[in-house]
Design a protein around this motif. Structure first.
Motif: not given
Length: 336
Positions: A130-136, A205-206, A208-216
């Protein structure tokens, strides 16, 4: 990535490169040059919003810009620091590394970067973080604050910038693992659920990196949904949104629409909302979509009211966020 991330990573790289020779000024050099490509934000002051969207992360993030600006920066640095005992070749390698690192990091999220402009308008986006990931960001930030506090002759300064940069690199590998797992599982489930698509992506999703947004989907419309790396259910809960391209045909703002189509990389839908046509760029996700699958999209552009779109990328990112939305995000990450 966000400004804070670029500043802190650049400062750590600057300390690694020339901390012993320039002192804490090396951190300033690193933070400044690493953030230099984002000078393109100034375009927003005189460009229309659709034009500014394409200009951002465009030419100033390209390989050509790097090749053009680094010799000038090298000459300037050599003149400003005559007693640093740093050769022009070393300065040039330092600047090239900083700019390429910036361009590489920006390509890891969903906005896209024009590496090959002006020869090719393709935008590179790996949708890894994500563009702003506090864990990074937290690791180079802590390292940067420690380096600013510690005296220059402190023998263990190297430990701080090595840890700050090293842990962030490890986190990116962790994110890459999530990306691989997510793409494999989502594609398999889309096939199992007989969902046809010609375009597809997953992105975090905003925050973090555990929940992901899907588009198809296809030219007719797109399915969207969310999936956690901790989900056990072998089923995708998806919501369909028709594309409605025909709603754009009668608009008098065809130049703006053309730029929006290019910017969205064809991941868009159109809808009528009260007295205006709304262009949605699906790449930026839905407004708390993990809580409400029918929620509007974070990036929504009012075609008939171009003056109301100055903050089009930012206005929906955290709209409707409250404590309840945060708790629902946490529950959804856990796989509930």
């Amino acid at each position: 990535m966000d400004t804070l991330t670029h500043l802190t990573i650049g400062a750590c790289v600057g300390e690694a490169f020339a901390g012993r020779r320039l002192g804490k000024r090396a951190m300033l050099w690193g933070a400044t040059i690493h953030s230099l490509p984002d000078i393109d934000f100034l375009n927003a002051f005189w460009f229309s919003t659709p034009r500014a969207l394409l200009a951002h992360r465009g030419f100033t993030h390209s390989f050509l810009f790097c090749a053009m600006i680094c010799p000038l920066l090298t000459i300037a640095a050599n003149r400003l620091t005559p007693s640093s005992n740093i050769s022009r070749q070393q300065w040039c390698v330092f600047f090239v590394s900083l700019l390429l690192l910036h361009d590489g990091l920006d390509a890891l999220n969903n906005y896209g970067v024009g590496w090959f402009e002006p020869f090719n308008e393709a935008r590179i986006a790996f949708n890894l973080i994500y563009v702003a990931d506090p864990f990074f960001t937290i690791w180079p930030l802590v390292a940067c604050l420690a380096l600013l506090y510690l005296k220059q002759d402190y023998k263990r300064r190297k430990i701080w910038y090595t840890a700050g940069l090293g842990i962030s690199c490890f986190y990116l590998l962790y994110c890459y693992k999530h990306k691989l797992v997510m793409d494999l599982s989502v594609k398999a489930l889309l096939k199992e659920q007989n969902i046809r698509y010609t375009r597809y992506f997953t992105t975090p999703a905003p925050l973090q990196n555990w929940l992901w947004y899907i588009t198809a989907g296809t030219d007719s419309g797109y399915y969207t949904g969310y999936r956690s790396v901790f989900d056990r259910k072998q089923h995708l809960a998806l919501t369909y949104f028709p594309r409605n391209t025909h709603l754009l045909n009668s608009s008098k703002y065809q130049k703006d629409i053309g730029r929006l189509l290019q910017f969205s990389q064809q991941f868009y839908t159109v809808e009528l909302r009260k007295d205006t046509t709304v262009f949605n760029d699906l790449r930026f996700g839905q407004i708390i979509g993990w809580q409400n699958p029918n929620a509007g999209f974070a990036f929504h552009y009012f075609i008939q009211y171009p003056e109301q779109n100055k903050l089009v990328v930012q206005r929906g990112r955290f709209a409707d966020w409250n404590w309840q939305a945060t708790k629902s995000l946490y529950r959804r990450i856990k796989g509930d």
